[in-house]
Write a protein that holds these residues in place. Structure first.
Motif, PDB file in Angstrom:
ATOM      1  N   UNK A 114       0.771  -1.154  -0.071  1.00 40.55           N
ATOM      2  CA  UNK A 114      -0.153  -0.125  -0.027  1.00 40.55           C
ATOM      3  C   UNK A 114       0.828   1.224   0.208  1.00 40.55           C
ATOM      4  N   UNK A 115       0.174   2.387   0.062  1.00 36.71           N
ATOM      5  CA  UNK A 115       1.091   3.620   0.067  1.00 36.71           C
ATOM      6  C   UNK A 115       2.247   3.546   1.429  1.00 36.71           C
ATOM      7  N   UNK A 116       3.110   4.296   1.201  1.00 38.69           N
ATOM      8  CA  UNK A 116       3.895   4.242   2.300  1.00 38.69           C
ATOM      9  C   UNK A 116       3.463   4.900   3.543  1.00 38.69           C
ATOM     10  N   UNK A 117       2.548   5.482   3.654  1.00 34.58           N
ATOM     11  CA  UNK A 117       1.696   5.987   4.953  1.00 34.58           C
ATOM     12  C   UNK A 117       0.785   4.637   5.535  1.00 34.58           C
ATOM     13  N   UNK A 118       0.734   3.646   4.612  1.00 39.06           N
ATOM     14  CA  UNK A 118       0.247   2.400   5.336  1.00 39.06           C
ATOM     15  C   UNK A 118       0.485   1.157   4.697  1.00 39.06           C
ATOM     16  N   UNK A 119       1.016   0.242   5.497  1.00 40.00           N
ATOM     17  CA  UNK A 119       1.715  -0.976   5.239  1.00 40.00           C
ATOM     18  C   UNK A 119       0.576  -2.137   5.532  1.00 40.00           C
ATOM     19  N   UNK A 147      -6.109   5.858  -1.820  1.00 40.24           N
ATOM     20  CA  UNK A 147      -7.107   5.042  -1.202  1.00 40.24           C
ATOM     21  C   UNK A 147      -7.466   4.045  -2.094  1.00 40.24           C
ATOM     22  N   UNK A 148      -7.304   4.168  -3.464  1.00 42.96           N
ATOM     23  CA  UNK A 148      -7.394   3.080  -4.501  1.00 42.96           C
ATOM     24  C   UNK A 148      -6.398   1.867  -4.382  1.00 42.96           C
ATOM     25  N   UNK A 149      -5.267   2.413  -4.138  1.00 45.68           N
ATOM     26  CA  UNK A 149      -3.998   1.556  -3.858  1.00 45.68           C
ATOM     27  C   UNK A 149      -4.297   0.762  -2.667  1.00 45.68           C
ATOM     28  N   UNK A 150      -4.688   1.088  -1.529  1.00 46.11           N
ATOM     29  CA  UNK A 150      -5.185   0.479  -0.378  1.00 46.11           C
ATOM     30  C   UNK A 150      -6.182  -0.682  -0.734  1.00 46.11           C
TER      31      UNK A 150
END
Length: 279
Positions: A4-9, A31-34
């Motif tokens: 996911x984005x670096x802000x959330x793994x 959000x879509x990547x999450x």
């Protein structure tokens, strides 16, 4: 597994959606990547093995009966079986059946509360060989804390049905008291009851038909229709035969009339000839 984005793994061993405050700060692309990274399928664990048809069939029957009913009355209710559900920062869970009111009915890989804008409204668990403590205690406590309005547990082996509803203004469930052997679901506006080891949903006095019952009813209707068509065709064949016989009779009558008219003309001609000869 994608990241996911670096802000959330996302931890593949314990996948969770981001906390709501982090979700709110994300861009649409993040959000879509999450959402693309949240798992929708999981390997079967020996600690939670499949329970066979005794567990599978009731949940599919429940989803299909409810889906057919809501489609017929034109009510938008999303239904799913064992769909991964992600509340913000919470451990993922997948009830046997879920219902969410007034949302778009479409196929989904999972239910993300942050992305959908609401949590689930109704959860149903089917108990066959599993531990009752998980469904009747652990899940009840957790589902109530998440704000799921109603939670039902169908213990098929013991032929028991229990229901729980959030008390107004509370994060605790209150048992739903049976009325004439049925448990009322205010979320679905239906009653739940058991017929032997089968879970049934009722609208008023009428049970919601299951798929096999609809197919049997449709087969009976098709059979009746085919019988009526065959009967009609037989009646039409009989009518055609009657009309053919009537046509042949009229043709014979016409031929006899033509023959009589020809003979009369010949007689009149002969009479006219005799008159001329005598005159």
């Amino acid at each position: 597994m994608q990241r996911a984005p670096t802000s959330w793994v996302i931890d593949p061993d314990d996948p969770r959606a981001p906390p709501q405050e982090l979700w709110d700060r994300m861009t649409p692309e993040e959000r879509q990547r999450v959402l693309d990274t949240l798992p929708s399928e999981f390997e079967v664990s020996e600690a939670c093995p499949p329970e066979g048809d005794f567990h599978f069939n009731p949940k599919v029957a429940a989803r299909d009966a409810l889906g057919g009913y809501f489609q017929r009355i034109g009510r938008r209710v999303y239904l799913a079986c064992e769909l991964p559900v992600y509340y913000p920062a919470e451990r993922m869970f997948a009830p046997d059946v879920i219902a969410v009111l007034d949302v778009e009915v479409k196929e989904r890989a999972h239910w993300s509360v942050s992305a959908e804008g609401k949590g689930i409204d109704f959860a149903l668990e089917i108990l066959w060989r599993g531990k009752s403590k998980k469904d009747l205690e652990d899940n009840a406590t957790r589902y109530a804390s998440l704000g799921i309005s109603e939670y039902f547990v169908f213990d098929r082996r013991r032929r028991r049905l229990r229901g729980f509803r959030l008390a107004e203004g509370s994060a605790r469930y209150q048992p739903i008291v049976p009325q004439e052997g049925r448990l009322a679901s205010t979320v679905l506006d239906l009653d739940l009851s058991l017929e032997g080891d089968r879970l049934r949903f009722f609208h008023g006095l009428a049970p919601l038909p299951e798929t096999h019952e609809l197919l049997a009813r449709l087969g009976s209707m098709v059979g009746d229709l085919e019988a009526r068509i065959e009967e009609t065709e037989m009646s039409l064949d009989e009518e055609r035969r009657r009309l053919d016989e009537e046509r042949r009779r009229l043709d014979a009558e016409r031929q006899r009339a033509d023959e009589a008219e020809r003979r009369l003309a010949e007689a009149l001609a002969e009479l006219e000839r005799i008159k001329r000869e005598r005159g």
